[in-house]
Design an enzyme around this catalytic site. Structure first.
Site, PDB file in Angstrom:
ATOM      1  N   ARG A   1       0.911  -1.161   0.000  1.00 22.02           N
ATOM      2  CA  ARG A   1       0.000   0.000   0.000  1.00 22.02           C
ATOM      3  C   ARG A   1       0.930   1.185   0.000  1.00 22.02           C
ATOM      4  O   ARG A   1       1.665   1.419   0.947  1.00 22.02           O
ATOM      5  CB  ARG A   1      -0.900  -0.020   1.247  1.00 22.02           C
ATOM      6  CG  ARG A   1      -1.635   1.300   1.544  1.00 22.02           C
ATOM      7  CD  ARG A   1      -2.556   1.721   0.411  1.00 22.02           C
ATOM      8  NE  ARG A   1      -3.459   2.781   0.852  1.00 22.02           N
ATOM      9  CZ  ARG A   1      -3.334   4.069   0.553  1.00 22.02           C
ATOM     10  NH1 ARG A   1      -2.283   4.480  -0.164  1.00 22.02           N
ATOM     11  NH2 ARG A   1      -4.221   4.951   0.972  1.00 22.02           N
TER      12      ARG A   1
ATOM     13  N   HIS B   1       2.189   7.069   1.834  1.00 22.63           N
ATOM     14  CA  HIS B   1       1.136   8.088   1.800  1.00 22.63           C
ATOM     15  C   HIS B   1       0.951   8.693   3.186  1.00 22.63           C
ATOM     16  O   HIS B   1       1.583   8.261   4.157  1.00 22.63           O
ATOM     17  CB  HIS B   1      -0.182   7.467   1.319  1.00 22.63           C
ATOM     18  CG  HIS B   1      -0.769   6.481   2.289  1.00 22.63           C
ATOM     19  ND1 HIS B   1      -0.267   5.215   2.470  1.00 22.63           N
ATOM     20  CD2 HIS B   1      -1.835   6.591   3.146  1.00 22.63           C
ATOM     21  CE1 HIS B   1      -0.984   4.576   3.383  1.00 22.63           C
ATOM     22  NE2 HIS B   1      -1.933   5.387   3.819  1.00 22.63           N
TER      23      HIS B   1
ATOM     24  N   HIS C   1      -2.421  11.137   5.494  1.00 19.09           N
ATOM     25  CA  HIS C   1      -3.792  11.654   5.428  1.00 19.09           C
ATOM     26  C   HIS C   1      -4.064  12.547   6.631  1.00 19.09           C
ATOM     27  O   HIS C   1      -3.266  12.605   7.579  1.00 19.09           O
ATOM     28  CB  HIS C   1      -4.826  10.527   5.342  1.00 19.09           C
ATOM     29  CG  HIS C   1      -4.426   9.254   5.991  1.00 19.09           C
ATOM     30  ND1 HIS C   1      -4.336   9.106   7.358  1.00 19.09           N
ATOM     31  CD2 HIS C   1      -4.051   8.062   5.462  1.00 19.09           C
ATOM     32  CE1 HIS C   1      -3.944   7.865   7.645  1.00 19.09           C
ATOM     33  NE2 HIS C   1      -3.754   7.213   6.513  1.00 19.09           N
TER      34      HIS C   1
ATOM     35  N   GLU D   1      -4.746   6.951  12.003  1.00 23.09           N
ATOM     36  CA  GLU D   1      -5.018   5.605  11.482  1.00 23.09           C
ATOM     37  C   GLU D   1      -4.661   4.545  12.523  1.00 23.09           C
ATOM     38  O   GLU D   1      -3.530   4.491  13.001  1.00 23.09           O
ATOM     39  CB  GLU D   1      -4.217   5.363  10.204  1.00 23.09           C
ATOM     40  CG  GLU D   1      -4.296   3.934   9.667  1.00 23.09           C
ATOM     41  CD  GLU D   1      -3.406   3.740   8.445  1.00 23.09           C
ATOM     42  OE1 GLU D   1      -3.602   4.483   7.461  1.00 23.09           O
ATOM     43  OE2 GLU D   1      -2.499   2.874   8.481  1.00 23.09           O
TER      44      GLU D   1
ATOM     45  N   HIS E   1       3.578   7.120   5.959  1.00 24.36           N
ATOM     46  CA  HIS E   1       3.813   5.731   6.336  1.00 24.36           C
ATOM     47  C   HIS E   1       3.660   4.809   5.136  1.00 24.36           C
ATOM     48  O   HIS E   1       3.164   5.207   4.068  1.00 24.36           O
ATOM     49  CB  HIS E   1       2.866   5.302   7.465  1.00 24.36           C
ATOM     50  CG  HIS E   1       1.413   5.571   7.180  1.00 24.36           C
ATOM     51  ND1 HIS E   1       0.846   6.800   7.366  1.00 24.36           N
ATOM     52  CD2 HIS E   1       0.408   4.761   6.740  1.00 24.36           C
ATOM     53  CE1 HIS E   1      -0.441   6.764   7.053  1.00 24.36           C
ATOM     54  NE2 HIS E   1      -0.733   5.533   6.661  1.00 24.36           N
TER      55      HIS E   1
ATOM     56  N   GLU F   1     -10.795   6.569   1.730  1.00 25.58           N
ATOM     57  CA  GLU F   1      -9.574   5.900   1.277  1.00 25.58           C
ATOM     58  C   GLU F   1      -9.154   6.394  -0.105  1.00 25.58           C
ATOM     59  O   GLU F   1      -7.996   6.249  -0.503  1.00 25.58           O
ATOM     60  CB  GLU F   1      -9.798   4.387   1.260  1.00 25.58           C
ATOM     61  CG  GLU F   1      -8.604   3.551   0.855  1.00 25.58           C
ATOM     62  CD  GLU F   1      -7.439   3.599   1.834  1.00 25.58           C
ATOM     63  OE1 GLU F   1      -6.349   3.113   1.487  1.00 25.58           O
ATOM     64  OE2 GLU F   1      -7.614   4.143   2.953  1.00 25.58           O
TER      65      GLU F   1
ATOM     66  N   HIS G   1     -20.983   3.677  27.018  1.00 23.92           N
ATOM     67  CA  HIS G   1     -19.704   4.379  27.074  1.00 23.92           C
ATOM     68  C   HIS G   1     -19.999   5.873  27.216  1.00 23.92           C
ATOM     69  O   HIS G   1     -20.683   6.450  26.368  1.00 23.92           O
ATOM     70  CB  HIS G   1     -18.885   4.081  25.822  1.00 23.92           C
ATOM     71  CG  HIS G   1     -18.727   2.605  25.573  1.00 23.92           C
ATOM     72  ND1 HIS G   1     -17.820   1.838  26.255  1.00 23.92           N
ATOM     73  CD2 HIS G   1     -19.417   1.764  24.765  1.00 23.92           C
ATOM     74  CE1 HIS G   1     -17.934   0.582  25.863  1.00 23.92           C
ATOM     75  NE2 HIS G   1     -18.895   0.506  24.964  1.00 23.92           N
TER      76      HIS G   1
END
Length: 433
Positions: free
Chosen positions: A140, A143, A145, A149, A188, A213, A325
């Site tokens: 992958r 990249h 963002h 993640e 990463h 994505e 929660h």
């Protein structure tokens, strides 16, 4: 004579009217009686499961009727509590279930990726997910963002790398059941190793419900849109060095697997203050009456500041106890087994849905819920939260630690029942006694 008698009668009447009354004992209030009817005892089990050879009907007890029009029988077999919901369901909640099977898949040479975000579930405002597959050696591409993640390895082995804004580097290996985390904006890479025959499959969770994505910042895409003269000037090399850079993004592509010895893959030794991977597969689960659980948050994986998790198993007939929660939205992923969840959203609103492996549930903060194993095998799922710290409130523990008379006044329970409630969170309970 008669007038004097009348005057004496009036004086006697006035005297009695102003006399101090005799003391009386205080009587207790009448016994409490319900201000609303008692809850129904009607059974509300799922009426069938996905493996049964039947034609499902929209009937529960005396309610509903047969279906005269067309039916999607496989879909209705998987969702008994939608077609014939429990009588305890009420109101209308937004959809909180999404199967990855309904996500459009992006096929590449070397793998694929499919996603879920707010476009698929409008209720899922704070977290989104991607299911990705890489064949042996596939990458992958490098990249970054705008969102943090978090990842969980479903199967196989991977090598990841990142560089921090301070120029520190981390390269690490992860295997089935392990996790990683990259903060927003950190560049990463992800590559499948050749230590398992099929490559790897993994789950990515992002700390924004609007993540896509298809909108990440890709190395090849960026350089394809920068004049080569500028690229050469930036790297201070001859322009001919860039004769073979791609004209468009690679995204997922095949390559040679990384070397087995991770040190030989490092430009310099790892020098980040904290690791970006965590071997959750090596953590011993905490045993519970009806299963087990592992919690990984900033107390054990400090770099993961915006996402934390609980990996939960529930044995046949067991249930993740009634809980909520306080401030954390929950993105739940089912790894194996079958389950049902009833979500309570206040204001007499509750909806029950059924889940299979590969499905996602999204539960907003403070919504009461449970996760019940409705299959014939162990249920395994991940509770993933938009928070660095895992927190939950157990309904049983709350009632057990509250003054008993208050509980009795609300629910009409006897002292023995209240005394039997566990004062310690059970997390996962077994079948009913």
């Amino acid at each position: 004579m008669h007038s004097w008698c009348r005057i004496l009668s009036i004086l006697a009447l006035l005297s009695s009217a102003v006399a101090v009354p005799a003391s009386s004992s205080v009587t207790s209030a009448p016994a409490a009686s319900p201000t609303v009817p008692y809850a129904s005892d009607d059974p509300n089990y799922p009426l069938w499961n996905e493996d049964e050879d039947i034609i499902p009907e929209a009937i529960r007890g005396t309610l509903g009727a047969s279906i005269l029009g067309p039916q999607n029988i496989p879909m209705e077999l998987q969702n008994p509590d939608l077609l014939a919901p429990p009588t305890t369901d009420a109101g209308s909640l937004p959809n909180f279930k999404w199967p990855f099977s309904l996500s459009h898949n992006r096929l590449q040479t070397g793998g694929w990726a499919r996603q879920q975000n707010i476009n698929d579930m409008s209720i899922a405002t704070d977290l989104a997910g991607v299911n990705m597959r890489l064949e042996v050696g596939a990458i992958r591409e490098m990249h970054w963002h705008n969102d943090g993640e978090w990842a969980y390895i479903i199967q196989g082995d991977l090598r990841i790398s990142t560089v921090t804004p301070d120029g520190q580097v981390y390269v690490g290996d992860v295997s089935q059941g392990d996790i990683w985390y990259f903060p927003a904006g950190y560049p990463h890479s992800i590559q499948a190793k050749n230590t398992s025959a099929g490559g790897a499959e993994f789950l990515l969770v992002f700390d924004s419900g609007s993540f896509s994505e298809d909108s990440t910042f890709l190395l090849t895409d960026w350089l394809a849109h920068v004049p080569k003269e500028v690229i050469a000037k930036n790297f201070q090399v001859n322009i001919s060095a860039f004769d073979h850079i791609p004209a468009s993004e690679l995204y997922i592509f095949p390559s040679t697997p990384p070397p087995l010895n991770i040190e030989s893959d490092m430009v310099i030794p790892n020098d980040t203050p904290m690791p970006f991977t965590f071997a959750m597969s090596q953590v011993n689960a905490t045993q519970a009456p009806g299963g087990s659980y592992k919690v990984v948050d900033t107390r054990t994986f400090p770099v993961s500041t915006t996402v934390c998790t609980a990996e939960v198993t529930v044995e046949v007939g067991g249930m993740r106890e009634l809980h909520w929660h306080p401030t954390e939205p929950e993105w739940t992923f089912f790894v194996s087994g079958q389950a049902r969840i009833t979500v309570y959203a206040s204001s007499a609103q509750a909806t029950t849905m059924d889940f299979q492996a590969g499905d996602i549930a999204y539960i907003p903060p403070s919504y009461g819920h449970y996760v019940e194993n409705t299959g014939n095998s162990t249920l395994l799922f991940l509770e993933i939260f938009r928070s660095g710290l895992f927190q939950d409130i157990s309904l049983t523990q709350w009632l057990a630690l509250t003054p008993p008379e208050l509980v009795k006044a609300h629910l009409g329970l006897d002292d023995a029942t209240i005394a039997s409630f566990s004062r310690v969170k059970q997390e996962v309970v077994g079948p009913a006694h």
